[in-house]
Design an enzyme around this catalytic site. Structure first.
Site, PDB file in Angstrom:
ATOM      1  N   GLY A 259      33.119 135.869  10.746  1.00 29.15           N
ATOM      2  CA  GLY A 259      33.696 135.331   9.516  1.00 29.15           C
ATOM      3  C   GLY A 259      35.161 134.952   9.594  1.00 29.15           C
ATOM      4  CB  CYS A 376      34.708 131.415  22.854  1.00 31.58           C
ATOM      5  SG  CYS A 376      33.229 132.440  22.729  1.00 31.58           S
TER       6      CYS A 376
END
Length: 436
Positions: A259, A376
């Site tokens: 989040g 990532c």
């Protein structure tokens, strides 16, 4: 809790065994293990576990040089205890006599007191031969601290920069913060940190970002529990800026846990309507916790990103952030267990899933809308090659140029933006901005 009630080295050895033999992620198992220790020992346990996982090939090599034969699989926890001893002697400031005696005492806590002599002998032998061992290590690939398959992929993809990437992966990560503008300005928060004798500096380009000179536990960050700041890497913070959220827009954050990016979108555009979708229910709880801490509201849906027809209810989105599941090879310095849990065979499966997600969600983007694809990872198959393949099959998708801040560590790529890990900079991230 009295520190005499437990031996921290034995708990560290059990933690490493859970990760390396049973496949548990360090971020999930370590908090459970830290419940067994108190105060500053939590930090010591973390330092030992992260350090051993970071330098595992080197420590294993030391063991192979100093032991006539390796311990059998039933004794793996003892093997990791020996590595813990090496790590303390070679990398930590703990006095040698204390490191050895505490490590030897851990054998009893692991119910293997008959092995005290073995542990003591191996660690003292390491003390005597440390310089010789290090001289013999110079030309061996184990000094890079990466599995062979990953080392070769990085060398192939980044022939000129691979050593810098490896060195950055092997360092402890910097601590970047994102200041919540509803709480304070960056300048005001820098002053608050300074008053607590926490040295920090603002980023020149990203308005809400600052870096600590030395990382600290989150409970030392002023107002953290009230949503004043979020711990978030500088390159990760760039995602929300690329989305450029506007008030009133309907924005989808797909694969949204935990989040950090969801809340950042709402900090930049408090009146935007953000929908956060996450397939894992437990991770979905993390999104709700972060929203609550930062006093933000978003619709959180537990759903599969490859089947938006189930949860989208026919909605079309102005903006979509797809933070795709990936190898996480760009955040190794934060999660060193990735090197030992990830397999080369995982990459094709991840590439397939990423494409399915892109393909499934593209029809739900409004014409004139923007999709930001993010990982990532530093592997081209998941990044530039993935986007090239998508563009080739979707004429409605147009690649937008990204002008990243000058101090971001960038790799040369024809498609999208590949960011590389750097010692005082950000982690390895990839971004592509697609307009419809």
């Amino acid at each position: 809790m009295n520190s005499t009630q437990y031996n921290i080295r034995s708990i560290a050895a059990k933690t490493l065994n859970e990760v390396l033999e049973k496949g548990a992620s360090l971020s999930s198992i370590l908090p459970l293990m830290q419940q067994q220790v108190s105060g500053k020992d939590k930090g010591l346990l973390q330092e030992i576990c992260y350090g051993v996982l970071r330098s595992l090939p080197e420590l294993d090599w030391f063991a192979n040089q100093l032991m006539d034969k390796p311990l059998d699989r039933k004794q793996k926890t003892i093997h990791y205890l020996i590595l813990i001893g090496f790590y303390q002697l070679h990398y930590m400031r703990i006095p040698a006599h204390a490191a050895i005696s505490e490590t030897v005492n851990a054998v009893s806590a692991l119910k293997r007191p008959q092995l005290k002599g073995l542990i003591n002998g191996v660690l003292r032998q390491f003390q005597r031969q440390e310089s010789l061992l290090l001289s013999r290590l110079e030309n061996l690939e184990v000094r890079f601290w990466h599995p062979d398959w990953l080392l070769k992929r990085i060398q192939k993809a980044y022939s000129g920069d691979w050593l810098k990437i490896i060195e950055a992966n092997n360092q402890k990560p910097p601590m970047w913060l994102r200041v919540n503008p509803n709480y304070a300005s960056v300048t005001e928060y820098l002053t608050e940190l300074s008053q607590e004798e926490i040295a920090s500096h603002a980023h020149e380009t990203l308005s809400s970002a600052l870096i600590l000179d030395t990382p600290v536990p989150v409970d030392r960050l002023i107002g953290f529990d009230k949503g004043a700041v979020t711990v978030q890497d500088i390159h990760a913070q760039y995602a929300a800026h690329l989305i450029e959220p506007k008030e009133g827009e309907l924005i989808l954050d797909l694969c949204a846990a935990p989040g950090g990016k969801t809340t950042h979108l709402l900090e930049l555009a408090p009146k935007a309507k953000v929908i956060a979708v996450e397939i894992d229910e437990t991770r979905g709880i993390r999104i709700k916790e972060n929203l609550k801490r930062l006093h933000k509201n978003a619709e959180v849906i537990i759903g599969d990103g490859t089947t938006p027809e189930v949860w989208a209810n026919g909605r079309q989105f102005d903006k979509i952030l797809l933070d795709a599941p990936c190898s996480a090879t760009g955040v190794i310095r934060r999660h060193p267990d990735i090197k030992w849990l990830r397999r080369s065979t995982d990459i094709p499966e991840l590439v397939s899933l990423q494409y399915k997600l892109l393909n499934a969600i593209w029809p739900y983007l409004k014409e004139g809308g923007t999709l930001v694809y993010a990982t990532c990872s530093i592997l081209p198959e998941e990044n530039s090659q993935q986007i090239k393949a998508f563009l080739a099959k979707h004429p409605s998708a147009k690649l937008k140029e990204i002008n990243a801040p000058e101090d971001f560590q960038k790799a040369t790529t024809s498609v999208g933006l590949q960011l590389l890990p750097s010692p005082s900079g950000g982690d390895g991230f990839y971004y592509a901005v697609l307009e419809k």
